[in-house]
Write a protein that holds these residues in place. Structure first.
Motif, PDB file in Angstrom:
ATOM      1  N   ARG A  18      10.770  -6.563   4.228  1.00 33.66           N
ATOM      2  CA  ARG A  18      10.991  -5.127   4.331  1.00 33.66           C
ATOM      3  C   ARG A  18      10.111  -4.393   3.322  1.00 33.66           C
ATOM      4  NH1 ARG A  18      15.665  -1.296   5.678  1.00 33.66           N
ATOM      5  NH2 ARG A  18      14.959   0.581   4.617  1.00 33.66           N
ATOM      6  N   ALA A  19       9.959  -4.964   2.133  1.00 32.02           N
ATOM      7  CA  ALA A  19       9.117  -4.335   1.117  1.00 32.02           C
ATOM      8  C   ALA A  19       7.686  -4.172   1.625  1.00 32.02           C
ATOM      9  CB  ALA A  19       9.140  -5.146  -0.176  1.00 32.02           C
ATOM     10  N   ASP A  20       7.170  -5.190   2.304  1.00 30.83           N
ATOM     11  CA  ASP A  20       5.819  -5.095   2.875  1.00 30.83           C
ATOM     12  C   ASP A  20       5.765  -4.010   3.956  1.00 30.83           C
ATOM     13  OD1 ASP A  20       4.904  -7.110   1.217  1.00 30.83           O
ATOM     14  OD2 ASP A  20       5.019  -8.665   2.765  1.00 30.83           O
ATOM     15  N   ALA A  21       6.821  -3.906   4.760  1.00 30.91           N
ATOM     16  CA  ALA A  21       6.874  -2.874   5.794  1.00 30.91           C
ATOM     17  C   ALA A  21       6.921  -1.489   5.163  1.00 30.91           C
ATOM     18  CB  ALA A  21       8.074  -3.088   6.709  1.00 30.91           C
ATOM     19  N   GLU A  22       7.633  -1.341   4.048  1.00 31.67           N
ATOM     20  CA  GLU A  22       7.701  -0.054   3.356  1.00 31.67           C
ATOM     21  C   GLU A  22       6.340   0.349   2.815  1.00 31.67           C
ATOM     22  OE1 GLU A  22      10.838  -0.530   0.492  1.00 31.67           O
ATOM     23  OE2 GLU A  22      12.396  -0.474   2.041  1.00 31.67           O
ATOM     24  N   ILE A  23       5.597  -0.614   2.302  1.00 31.36           N
ATOM     25  CA  ILE A  23       4.231  -0.334   1.846  1.00 31.36           C
ATOM     26  C   ILE A  23       3.370   0.059   3.046  1.00 31.36           C
ATOM     27  CG2 ILE A  23       2.131  -1.388   0.896  1.00 31.36           C
ATOM     28  CD1 ILE A  23       4.069  -3.120  -0.859  1.00 31.36           C
ATOM     29  N   GLY A  24       3.528  -0.677   4.137  1.00 38.27           N
ATOM     30  CA  GLY A  24       2.745  -0.397   5.345  1.00 38.27           C
ATOM     31  C   GLY A  24       2.995   0.990   5.897  1.00 38.27           C
ATOM     32  N   VAL A  25       4.244   1.438   5.931  1.00 38.13           N
ATOM     33  CA  VAL A  25       4.530   2.767   6.466  1.00 38.13           C
ATOM     34  C   VAL A  25       3.933   3.839   5.561  1.00 38.13           C
ATOM     35  CG1 VAL A  25       6.816   3.230   5.451  1.00 38.13           C
ATOM     36  CG2 VAL A  25       6.258   4.155   7.680  1.00 38.13           C
ATOM     37  N   GLY A  26       3.956   3.621   4.256  1.00 38.14           N
ATOM     38  CA  GLY A  26       3.336   4.585   3.344  1.00 38.14           C
ATOM     39  C   GLY A  26       1.839   4.702   3.579  1.00 38.14           C
ATOM     40  N   GLU A  27       1.199   3.554   3.780  1.00 36.49           N
ATOM     41  CA  GLU A  27      -0.244   3.557   4.061  1.00 36.49           C
ATOM     42  C   GLU A  27      -0.539   4.212   5.402  1.00 36.49           C
ATOM     43  OE1 GLU A  27      -1.201  -0.586   3.661  1.00 36.49           O
ATOM     44  OE2 GLU A  27      -1.322  -0.450   1.466  1.00 36.49           O
ATOM     45  N   PHE A  28       0.325   3.970   6.387  1.00 35.99           N
ATOM     46  CA  PHE A  28       0.147   4.577   7.703  1.00 35.99           C
ATOM     47  C   PHE A  28       0.264   6.101   7.612  1.00 35.99           C
ATOM     48  CE2 PHE A  28       2.081   6.242  11.608  1.00 35.99           C
ATOM     49  CZ  PHE A  28       1.115   5.872  12.531  1.00 35.99           C
ATOM     50  N   ILE A  29       1.263   6.583   6.882  1.00 37.30           N
ATOM     51  CA  ILE A  29       1.448   8.028   6.732  1.00 37.30           C
ATOM     52  C   ILE A  29       0.251   8.645   6.016  1.00 37.30           C
ATOM     53  CG2 ILE A  29       2.833   9.796   5.557  1.00 37.30           C
ATOM     54  CD1 ILE A  29       5.283   7.955   6.237  1.00 37.30           C
ATOM     55  N   ASP A  30      -0.231   7.989   4.966  1.00 39.32           N
ATOM     56  CA  ASP A  30      -1.420   8.478   4.267  1.00 39.32           C
ATOM     57  C   ASP A  30      -2.611   8.563   5.213  1.00 39.32           C
ATOM     58  OD1 ASP A  30       0.026   8.635   1.917  1.00 39.32           O
ATOM     59  OD2 ASP A  30      -0.794   6.768   1.077  1.00 39.32           O
ATOM     60  N   TYR A  31      -2.779   7.536   6.056  1.00 36.10           N
ATOM     61  CA  TYR A  31      -3.888   7.510   7.010  1.00 36.10           C
ATOM     62  C   TYR A  31      -3.789   8.666   8.001  1.00 36.10           C
ATOM     63  CZ  TYR A  31      -6.646   6.278  11.055  1.00 36.10           C
ATOM     64  OH  TYR A  31      -7.515   6.345  12.107  1.00 36.10           O
TER      65      TYR A  31
END
Length: 74
Positions: free
Chosen positions: A43-56
């Protein structure tokens, strides 16, 4: 006063708790367009991924969200 709004957001804070889901031992996040993105090992990796996606998406051309909508599950 602390706010959970992200840069550029206005109004009430959207519910983000339901954005993460686990399937077959892997984690995914769901975009506003209804697309599951993953798999992530935790889940921690998914949370990082969603943050990067939103930034993108925030730094992309205005039509980026419309392109993502094409991948929505029917």
């Amino acid at each position: 006063m602390s706010s959970n709004l992200r840069d550029g957001e206005q109004g009430t804070v959207p519910d983000r708790k339901g954005r993460f889901l686990e399937k077959s031992g892997y984690w995914y996040y769901m975009t506003r367009e209804g697309v599951d993105i993953g798999p992530f090992d935790s889940r921690a990796d998914a949370e990082i991924g969603v943050g990067e996606f939103i930034d993108y998406v925030c730094s992309s051309a205005p039509g980026a969200a419309k392109i993502i909508e094409r991948y929505r599950a029917a």
